[in-house]
Write a protein that holds these residues in place. Structure first.
Motif, PDB file in Angstrom:
ATOM      1  N   ALA A 163       0.868  -1.178   0.000  1.00 31.42           N
ATOM      2  CA  ALA A 163       0.000   0.000   0.000  1.00 31.42           C
ATOM      3  C   ALA A 163       0.905   1.228   0.000  1.00 31.42           C
ATOM      4  O   ALA A 163       1.960   1.238   0.637  1.00 31.42           O
ATOM      5  CB  ALA A 163      -0.891   0.006   1.239  1.00 31.42           C
ATOM      6  N   VAL A 164       0.492   2.255  -0.725  1.00 27.43           N
ATOM      7  CA  VAL A 164       1.248   3.504  -0.799  1.00 27.43           C
ATOM      8  C   VAL A 164       0.389   4.606  -0.181  1.00 27.43           C
ATOM      9  O   VAL A 164      -0.771   4.785  -0.564  1.00 27.43           O
ATOM     10  CB  VAL A 164       1.593   3.872  -2.257  1.00 27.43           C
ATOM     11  N   SER A 165       0.957   5.309   0.795  1.00 25.30           N
ATOM     12  CA  SER A 165       0.260   6.413   1.456  1.00 25.30           C
ATOM     13  C   SER A 165       1.041   7.703   1.265  1.00 25.30           C
ATOM     14  O   SER A 165       2.265   7.689   1.085  1.00 25.30           O
ATOM     15  CB  SER A 165       0.123   6.146   2.956  1.00 25.30           C
ATOM     16  N   PHE A 166       0.315   8.811   1.325  1.00 28.25           N
ATOM     17  CA  PHE A 166       0.960  10.112   1.319  1.00 28.25           C
ATOM     18  C   PHE A 166       1.683  10.273   2.655  1.00 28.25           C
ATOM     19  O   PHE A 166       1.183   9.838   3.687  1.00 28.25           O
ATOM     20  CB  PHE A 166      -0.075  11.222   1.136  1.00 28.25           C
ATOM     21  N   ALA A 167       2.854  10.899   2.623  1.00 26.15           N
ATOM     22  CA  ALA A 167       3.654  11.072   3.836  1.00 26.15           C
ATOM     23  C   ALA A 167       3.116  12.254   4.628  1.00 26.15           C
ATOM     24  O   ALA A 167       3.687  13.333   4.637  1.00 26.15           O
ATOM     25  CB  ALA A 167       5.116  11.269   3.472  1.00 26.15           C
ATOM     26  N   GLU A 168       1.971  12.059   5.260  1.00 27.55           N
ATOM     27  CA  GLU A 168       1.336  13.071   6.098  1.00 27.55           C
ATOM     28  C   GLU A 168       1.048  12.433   7.445  1.00 27.55           C
ATOM     29  O   GLU A 168       1.113  11.229   7.580  1.00 27.55           O
ATOM     30  CB  GLU A 168      -0.009  13.541   5.508  1.00 27.55           C
ATOM     31  N   GLN A 169       0.659  13.249   8.395  1.00 25.41           N
ATOM     32  CA  GLN A 169       0.258  12.719   9.703  1.00 25.41           C
ATOM     33  C   GLN A 169      -1.197  13.059   9.952  1.00 25.41           C
ATOM     34  O   GLN A 169      -1.527  14.233  10.026  1.00 25.41           O
ATOM     35  CB  GLN A 169       1.157  13.280  10.800  1.00 25.41           C
ATOM     36  N   PRO A 170      -2.074  12.092  10.070  1.00 25.80           N
ATOM     37  CA  PRO A 170      -1.767  10.675   9.863  1.00 25.80           C
ATOM     38  C   PRO A 170      -1.641  10.363   8.370  1.00 25.80           C
ATOM     39  O   PRO A 170      -2.161  11.108   7.539  1.00 25.80           O
ATOM     40  CB  PRO A 170      -2.991   9.970  10.462  1.00 25.80           C
ATOM     41  N   PRO A 171      -0.948   9.262   8.018  1.00 26.00           N
ATOM     42  CA  PRO A 171      -0.814   8.899   6.607  1.00 26.00           C
ATOM     43  C   PRO A 171      -2.192   8.698   5.969  1.00 26.00           C
ATOM     44  O   PRO A 171      -3.112   8.201   6.609  1.00 26.00           O
ATOM     45  CB  PRO A 171      -0.022   7.590   6.649  1.00 26.00           C
ATOM     46  N   ARG A 172      -2.310   9.116   4.711  1.00 21.49           N
ATOM     47  CA  ARG A 172      -3.561   8.971   3.955  1.00 21.49           C
ATOM     48  C   ARG A 172      -3.277   8.079   2.757  1.00 21.49           C
ATOM     49  O   ARG A 172      -2.331   8.311   1.996  1.00 21.49           O
ATOM     50  CB  ARG A 172      -4.038  10.358   3.512  1.00 21.49           C
ATOM     51  N   LEU A 173      -4.106   7.041   2.565  1.00 16.59           N
ATOM     52  CA  LEU A 173      -3.883   6.064   1.505  1.00 16.59           C
ATOM     53  C   LEU A 173      -3.966   6.705   0.120  1.00 16.59           C
ATOM     54  O   LEU A 173      -4.924   7.415  -0.191  1.00 16.59           O
ATOM     55  CB  LEU A 173      -4.921   4.936   1.604  1.00 16.59           C
ATOM     56  N   PHE A 174      -2.950   6.447  -0.696  1.00 17.53           N
ATOM     57  CA  PHE A 174      -2.957   6.830  -2.106  1.00 17.53           C
ATOM     58  C   PHE A 174      -3.562   5.678  -2.906  1.00 17.53           C
ATOM     59  O   PHE A 174      -4.549   5.840  -3.595  1.00 17.53           O
ATOM     60  CB  PHE A 174      -1.537   7.166  -2.561  1.00 17.53           C
ATOM     61  N   HIS A 199      -7.013   6.012  -8.085  1.00 14.91           N
ATOM     62  CA  HIS A 199      -7.193   6.909  -6.943  1.00 14.91           C
ATOM     63  C   HIS A 199      -7.968   8.132  -7.416  1.00 14.91           C
ATOM     64  O   HIS A 199      -7.575   8.790  -8.380  1.00 14.91           O
ATOM     65  CB  HIS A 199      -5.828   7.348  -6.392  1.00 14.91           C
ATOM     66  N   LEU A 200      -9.073   8.409  -6.756  1.00 11.45           N
ATOM     67  CA  LEU A 200      -9.858   9.595  -7.064  1.00 11.45           C
ATOM     68  C   LEU A 200      -9.375  10.733  -6.179  1.00 11.45           C
ATOM     69  O   LEU A 200      -9.437  10.659  -4.957  1.00 11.45           O
ATOM     70  CB  LEU A 200     -11.352   9.339  -6.827  1.00 11.45           C
ATOM     71  N   CYS A 201      -8.851  11.769  -6.817  1.00  8.92           N
ATOM     72  CA  CYS A 201      -8.435  12.981  -6.123  1.00  8.92           C
ATOM     73  C   CYS A 201      -9.357  14.065  -6.675  1.00  8.92           C
ATOM     74  O   CYS A 201      -9.014  14.769  -7.608  1.00  8.92           O
ATOM     75  CB  CYS A 201      -6.968  13.289  -6.409  1.00  8.92           C
ATOM     76  N   THR A 202     -10.549  14.100  -6.124  1.00  9.62           N
ATOM     77  CA  THR A 202     -11.647  14.889  -6.665  1.00  9.62           C
ATOM     78  C   THR A 202     -11.174  16.270  -7.085  1.00  9.62           C
ATOM     79  O   THR A 202     -10.538  16.956  -6.298  1.00  9.62           O
ATOM     80  CB  THR A 202     -12.776  15.006  -5.622  1.00  9.62           C
ATOM     81  N   PRO A 203     -11.422  16.663  -8.322  1.00  5.68           N
ATOM     82  CA  PRO A 203     -12.260  15.998  -9.316  1.00  5.68           C
ATOM     83  C   PRO A 203     -11.466  15.151 -10.319  1.00  5.68           C
ATOM     84  O   PRO A 203     -12.029  14.690 -11.311  1.00  5.68           O
ATOM     85  CB  PRO A 203     -12.908  17.183 -10.038  1.00  5.68           C
ATOM     86  N   ASP A 204     -10.166  14.938 -10.091  1.00  6.49           N
ATOM     87  CA  ASP A 204      -9.333  14.207 -11.047  1.00  6.49           C
ATOM     88  C   ASP A 204      -9.150  12.749 -10.631  1.00  6.49           C
ATOM     89  O   ASP A 204      -9.253  12.409  -9.457  1.00  6.49           O
ATOM     90  CB  ASP A 204      -7.968  14.887 -11.173  1.00  6.49           C
ATOM     91  N   THR A 205      -8.829  11.896 -11.608  1.00  2.00           N
ATOM     92  CA  THR A 205      -8.621  10.472 -11.371  1.00  2.00           C
ATOM     93  C   THR A 205      -7.205  10.089 -11.767  1.00  2.00           C
ATOM     94  O   THR A 205      -6.742  10.441 -12.856  1.00  2.00           O
ATOM     95  CB  THR A 205      -9.620   9.631 -12.189  1.00  2.00           C
ATOM     96  N   TYR A 206      -6.526   9.353 -10.876  1.00  2.00           N
ATOM     97  CA  TYR A 206      -5.184   8.840 -11.139  1.00  2.00           C
ATOM     98  C   TYR A 206      -5.282   7.334 -11.366  1.00  2.00           C
ATOM     99  O   TYR A 206      -5.687   6.603 -10.468  1.00  2.00           O
ATOM    100  CB  TYR A 206      -4.276   9.084  -9.931  1.00  2.00           C
ATOM    101  N   ASP A 207      -4.917   6.880 -12.553  1.00  2.00           N
ATOM    102  CA  ASP A 207      -4.789   5.450 -12.845  1.00  2.00           C
ATOM    103  C   ASP A 207      -3.299   5.148 -12.825  1.00  2.00           C
ATOM    104  O   ASP A 207      -2.537   5.674 -13.648  1.00  2.00           O
ATOM    105  CB  ASP A 207      -5.401   5.106 -14.202  1.00  2.00           C
ATOM    106  N   SER A 208      -2.873   4.319 -11.879  1.00  2.00           N
ATOM    107  CA  SER A 208      -1.450   4.054 -11.677  1.00  2.00           C
ATOM    108  C   SER A 208      -1.127   2.609 -11.980  1.00  2.00           C
ATOM    109  O   SER A 208      -1.929   1.711 -11.687  1.00  2.00           O
ATOM    110  CB  SER A 208      -1.063   4.362 -10.229  1.00  2.00           C
ATOM    111  N   SER A 209       0.055   2.378 -12.558  1.00  2.00           N
ATOM    112  CA  SER A 209       0.517   1.016 -12.806  1.00  2.00           C
ATOM    113  C   SER A 209       1.989   0.904 -12.436  1.00  2.00           C
ATOM    114  O   SER A 209       2.751   1.860 -12.582  1.00  2.00           O
ATOM    115  CB  SER A 209       0.306   0.613 -14.264  1.00  2.00           C
TER     116      SER A 209
END
Length: 158
Positions: free
Chosen positions: A86-97, A115-125
């Motif tokens: 799992a990959v999370s943003f390096a924040e406190q608390p961590p938030r799942l990417f 990952h939906l980062c409203t209003p944009d969508t990230y499709d990662s591979s």
């Protein structure tokens, strides 16, 4: 006559989907292109934390399409998960990417997530290749962003 058993040699650097996580630890050279917008060269380091997670930090030089250049960095937290990570943003608390489940895909081990980062969508591979390198691609679509980012990672020579 029987055909020879298939060879899994291309996966030797990464092992199985459950061992890819451990193979990330250490230093990597990175080369990124953001289609039509920018390029980045630099380094990425996966450092093991006391929790067993890997702290990811990249640093490098970014060159925009108009020729301007500047230094940049980014951090994430990678945590082991069954069959991947799992990959999370390096924040406190961590938030799942996103969560990546790795499977065999032709001549590579691979996984993908959205990952939906409203209003944009990230499709990662993620593709883990037989030569020990790996590639992360983010295709981003939405009203604010529309681009393809592709980063190739090669093990940094000591």
């Amino acid at each position: 006559m029987n055909a020879p058993a298939p060879s899994f040699a291309p996966f030797a650097p990464w092992g199985t989907p459950d061992t890819v996580f451990d193979g990330l630890e250490g230093a990597w050279d990175l080369d990124r292109t953001i289609e039509g917008q920018a390029a980045m060269t630099g380094t990425a380091t996966f450092t093991r934390l006391e929790t067993g997670a890997l702290k990811y930090r990249e640093e490098g030089r970014i060159r925009l399409a108009d020729g301007k250049e500047f230094d940049g960095h980014r951090e994430y937290l990678f945590e082991r998960a069954p069959g991947g990570f799992a990959v999370s943003f390096a924040e406190q608390p961590p938030r799942l990417f996103h969560g990546i489940v790795i499977v065999r895909d032709g001549d590579a081990l691979a996984g993908s997530a959205t990952h939906l980062c409203t209003p944009d969508t990230y499709d990662s591979s993620y593709r883990f290749l037989g030569d020990g390198s790996f590639v992360i691609r983010h295709t981003v679509h939405g009203p604010r962003k529309d681009y393809l980012s592709a980063t190739t990672f090669k093990r940094r020579n000591a």
